[in-house]
Design a protein around this motif. Structure first.
Motif, mmCIF file in Angstrom:
data_model
loop_
_atom_site.group_PDB
_atom_site.id
_atom_site.type_symbol
_atom_site.label_atom_id
_atom_site.label_comp_id
_atom_site.label_asym_id
_atom_site.label_seq_id
_atom_site.Cartn_x
_atom_site.Cartn_y
_atom_site.Cartn_z
ATOM 1 N N VAL B 305 13.739 28.756 15.081
ATOM 2 C CA VAL B 305 12.925 28.316 16.213
ATOM 3 C C VAL B 305 11.932 29.439 16.440
ATOM 4 C CG1 VAL B 305 12.888 27.929 18.686
ATOM 5 C CG2 VAL B 305 14.608 26.804 17.281
ATOM 6 N N LEU B 327 11.047 24.801 14.258
ATOM 7 C CA LEU B 327 10.325 24.176 15.370
ATOM 8 C C LEU B 327 9.675 25.316 16.141
ATOM 9 C CD1 LEU B 327 12.616 21.380 16.846
ATOM 10 C CD2 LEU B 327 10.497 21.117 15.565
ATOM 11 N N ALA B 342 14.690 22.444 21.471
ATOM 12 C CA ALA B 342 14.292 22.890 20.132
ATOM 13 C C ALA B 342 15.504 23.457 19.395
ATOM 14 C CB ALA B 342 13.187 23.939 20.229
#
Lengths: 443, 443
Positions: B305, B327, B342
């Protein structure tokens, strides 16, 4: 990007049966002559590493010969063409290119080249047709579930960029010792010289002849495997130049013995070219400029005199001339003196040998050997079911996207819309103002 | 060609004292922070191979610390700047970039960026000046007769293309697992991930904490070595998101402990990032998107992330998002829910782990290892006194030659000359004809 059609091997990913770490099934679609010599080096290495290699070839094939190896499988399909037909067409093509084309004018040259290629394409198209329409063969290939196709894409009736766009990986038969530095894409690897090996000992008779040259050394001369004979006149011009050299000359020559041949020159139907170029007595290599021969010379650090005949040969020799390791003479117009002078300069001016040794050092000094890299990428495409991470998006663009015409068009449309709106506004304001003024005047 | 200034190492050939097969003298001009971590990996390998490595650094240097190695020589020159001054300027730069810049409008953004960089350039220029004007230092370097300079060209007051044009070889700190496929020149090698290593065992306390996560595994979180602290508000938003995860979290964090911190999250001043990312319990890496951290995640196949903060980080994370392994959340605007969602998606949707493993396989499957290739090219430049055969002629062209304007200009001049001549001829003929007709009529 300019890539020569004569210098590419393509890897096309096929099915998905390859197990990581295991051995794969490789289908090979080869090309004749020098290309096949490169391909063989790769195939032998693949077989040694345990892969199953099947070469698809027609019954008319010239050099792609099932008897060469018991460990490579050959799938020979029948074709109406005979081996002699095929050889004759190619021989005719070469002769026209060598002797006739140089006499044509600028415009008729191109129409003649086109005519020649259509004749060649027609033959290749028939060979392809005989394979593709052979239902039994196609069924057999389909059920064989190959992991990768190794295709040699020379002289096919499609555009090169279209064929290349489909390939996962391009193996180029040259390297930066030969090429001029230019940009290339990440799914391209330059594996030139992968067939070169250290020199082996020469046959006894040949070694004796080479040793008899003493301090002067020898000249190695070959015009490659595709040229079967020379005209008597050209052969005599060459032979009389060679006769005037203090060196001994080994000439690979198939035709009638030229009457100007000197006692220092011996003719051979075949020579162990790589072993001769790796011999410490060799001073210069007279070559037509095929990539394989040039690479053997680079590998062993031997300077060259180039007599390019056709196809990519003039271009190849131009590269070697620019790198300072060769001089070029023109096959059709050279006199004995021209050839003799070129040979004397390349033999006696040390700069040619120095440059050749420099090129050789560069060739031998790569992070990984060319043959290892070629085999690595073939195995990579099998292991990873392709090499998508190396494939540029450019292959999926249309020509107007490639040239950003869609973006430019959109921006121009925006500018036009803004200009249109501003003009309309100005006109509106101007009319309003004019009207008010008129009204004011009238009042 | 688009090359990011943050990702290049240059090799500049120096003198000619390197003996083939022997060991060379390498002068290093490093850059701070993450760049230095890459450079260190190369230098250690060079020293191990017997080369003499000298790092040129100022007394204000932050991470380039002479105490790290007894086998690398350090040439520390005095500068009026203190280490604290330098660190403060860089910290201020980072803070502005992270917190202030995102609030600027389109136009003021660029003027602010320019202002920031001028400030940074001024510091670097002073450091350079202090080196170049130090006569004693320059004399010492000159008499040392180095074979090659290894320069890290980030943030210098010259154009990147100018600096690159002088270099023999460019080592790029990425590879095609990270980059989008695009053309590049032959004197470029992509050696991204050269600092990555297999994971070592964790300290006992950390291993116990990681093991206590059970089936859920752990989350590794670091915003890199350049960010010293977060605002309390941002730290709390992040901490409360992490608190809602079933995973245990290891967070590298230097500031005040956020009051929303959950019992599942532990703060560390420093973490063994590579060892943690290589741990089988690690599920996701929360990263600012520096290339080093991203490469450790790729090496070990860990999805990410991304919370990009400044410089090339947003771009790096965009690459990872496109490759399907990450993400992205926005540092300044994200809520706890945004970050939590996320994290949940990347942890629970198996596609992210699958893609990360695919990228990792590609990274580990190269013809030669990145560190070996980096060292190979440094030694190559020393062995061959450069790498001229890889250098494209484009570096010697002027801008109008590069765009073929000289050729186009000449062709246009030819066309103009032809049109002019034809027009003149026509006019002449027409006048002649008109005169004759007039004369004829008069007669």
């Amino acid at each position: 990007m300019s890539i020569k059609w004569t210098s590419v091997l393509l890897l096309i990913q096929m099915s998905c049966y390859f197990k990581s770490g295991g051995c794969g099934k490789v289908l090979v679609w080869p090309t004749e002559y020098s290309h096949w010599l490169n391909m063989k080096a790769i195939l032998n290495e693949l077989v040694q590493r345990g892969h199953e290699v099947t070469v698809l070839t027609s019954s008319a094939s010239i050099l792609v010969d099932p008897s060469i190896s018991s460990s490579i499988k050959f799938e020979v399909y029948p074709t109406s063409l005979t081996k002699d037909d095929f050889e004759n067409v190619l021989g005719e093509l070469v002769d026209t290119w060598m002797y006739d084309l140089p006499k044509y004018t600028f415009l008729s040259y191109f129409s003649k080249v086109q005519e020649m290629f259509w004749k060649y394409y027609e033959i290749i198209r028939n060979l392809c047709k005989d394979a593709v329409l052979n239902k039994k063969l196609m069924d057999k290939l389909q059920t064989s579930k190959f992991d990768v196709i190794l295709a040699d894409p020379a002289g096919r009736p499609t555009t090169l960029s279209e064929t290349m766009g489909k390939a996962e990986m391009w193996l180029i038969r040259t390297y930066w010792d030969f090429e001029f530095p230019r940009p290339f894409l990440p799914n391209v690897d330059f594996v030139g010289g992968l067939h070169c090996k250290p020199a082996k000992a020469l046959p006894k008779e040949m070694e004796d002849f080479v040793q008899s040259s003493g301090e002067n050394g020898v000249v190695v001369f070959s015009l490659g495997s595709m040229v079967s004979g020379l005209t008597e006149e050209r052969a005599n011009v060459i032979a009389s130049a060679l006769a005037q050299l203090p060196q001994k000359v080994l000439w690979r020559f198939n035709g009638k013995k030229p009457h100007t041949l000197g006692p220092n020159t011996r003719l051979y139907n075949w020579i162990p070219q790589n072993d001769l170029l790796g011999h410490p007595k060799t001073r210069v290599f007279i070559t037509h400029g095929g990539t394989n021969g040039i690479y053997e010379a680079i590998y062993h650090g031997i300077p060259m005199v180039g007599i390019p005949l056709f196809a990519d040969q003039p271009d190849n020799i131009a590269h070697m001339v620019t790198k300072g390791v060769a001089l070029r003479v023109d096959f059709n117009t050279m006199s004995s003196t021209d050839l003799l002078n070129a040979l004397k300069i390349v033999i006696n001016d040390p700069i040619y040998k120095e440059n050749a040794v420099k090129l050789s050092r560069i060739h031998h000094d790569q992070p990984a050997k060319p043959l290892d890299r070629a085999v690595f990428w073939i195995e990579f495409v099998m292991r990873h079911k392709g090499a998508k991470h190396l494939r540029a998006a450019v292959h999926d663009l249309t020509w107007f996207q490639y040239h950003s015409l869609d973006v430019i068009g959109f921006l121009l449309a925006c500018v036009a819309a803004v200009i249109f709106t501003i003009t309309k506004c100005c006109l509106f304001c101007f009319r309003k103002f004019a009207k008010t003024r008129k009204k004011g005047k009238r009042d």
